[in-house]
Design an enzyme around this catalytic site. Sequence first.
Site, PDB file in Angstrom:
ATOM      1  N   ILE A 135      -2.411 -10.982   1.168  1.00  0.00           N
ATOM      2  CA  ILE A 135      -1.852  -9.770   1.747  1.00  0.00           C
ATOM      3  C   ILE A 135      -0.376  -9.620   1.385  1.00  0.00           C
ATOM      4  O   ILE A 135       0.106  -8.522   1.105  1.00  0.00           O
ATOM      5  CB  ILE A 135      -2.013  -9.784   3.281  1.00  0.00           C
ATOM      6  CG1 ILE A 135      -3.489  -9.975   3.659  1.00  0.00           C
ATOM      7  CG2 ILE A 135      -1.454  -8.526   3.906  1.00  0.00           C
ATOM      8  CD1 ILE A 135      -4.393  -8.898   3.117  1.00  0.00           C
ATOM      9  N   GLU A 136       0.336 -10.742   1.367  1.00  0.00           N
ATOM     10  CA  GLU A 136       1.770 -10.691   1.129  1.00  0.00           C
ATOM     11  C   GLU A 136       2.110 -10.348  -0.321  1.00  0.00           C
ATOM     12  O   GLU A 136       3.001  -9.538  -0.585  1.00  0.00           O
ATOM     13  CB  GLU A 136       2.413 -12.045   1.509  1.00  0.00           C
ATOM     14  CG  GLU A 136       2.385 -12.364   2.992  1.00  0.00           C
ATOM     15  CD  GLU A 136       3.338 -11.488   3.785  1.00  0.00           C
ATOM     16  OE1 GLU A 136       4.298 -10.958   3.198  1.00  0.00           O
ATOM     17  OE2 GLU A 136       3.110 -11.316   4.992  1.00  0.00           O
TER      18      GLU A 136
END
Length: 220
Positions: A135-136
């Site tokens: 996600i990051e």
Amino acid sequence: MLFKINYISYIILFHIVFGASALSQDERVFPVFSSDPFLLYDTMFIDVKLPDIKVQAKENFDENLVRLRLDSLNKLTPINLTYNKTIGQYIRFYLQQRPEQVSKLLALSEYYFPVFEDYLDKNSMPLELKYLPIIESALNPNAKSPAGAVGLWQFMYYTAKEYGLRINSYLDERKDIYKSTDAACRYLIKSYKVFNDWNLSLASYNCGRGNVTKALRRSG
């Protein structure tokens, strides 16, 4: 592989030394080798055709099945996995509109996940936290956000310095898979000690412990 090379070399040498001029049709004798079961699993010379990536039709998405699978995973993890409309939209989005990206992430995970799992296991942390860098940074060690966060774990400058990562004109350890993973584990552990909840620890990783604390106070 060495056995194959030696075997092929032996066949070539046999034909050179004992060619048709040396032996008649009736006298020619060929060596008999015992079967090698391991060669049955060698696919180097097999033409493997991988199926083309196809966008999943919307009607193929089974919401009840996804909900059931998340519920079954909940019995095995300390992280609360819930299904709601927002999560369903994200699952549909990646399955139906980003299959190439999902395929790329699955390939990258083969390299990065063992490293993440090793650090998480050493610190007795949930292994599901290995998905956070997806996600990051989409598992891109050179990723840089508009806000200035860098690396797989998207550390901001001052947070990275707080956790001992070196940043200068020649080196940025936020891009180092091992040191940044160690720093991320220490950050999450500290957050867990504050909130005693992995979901809140994950939230604090994104917006900071102070903002999570303010949100908790506002909600009562």
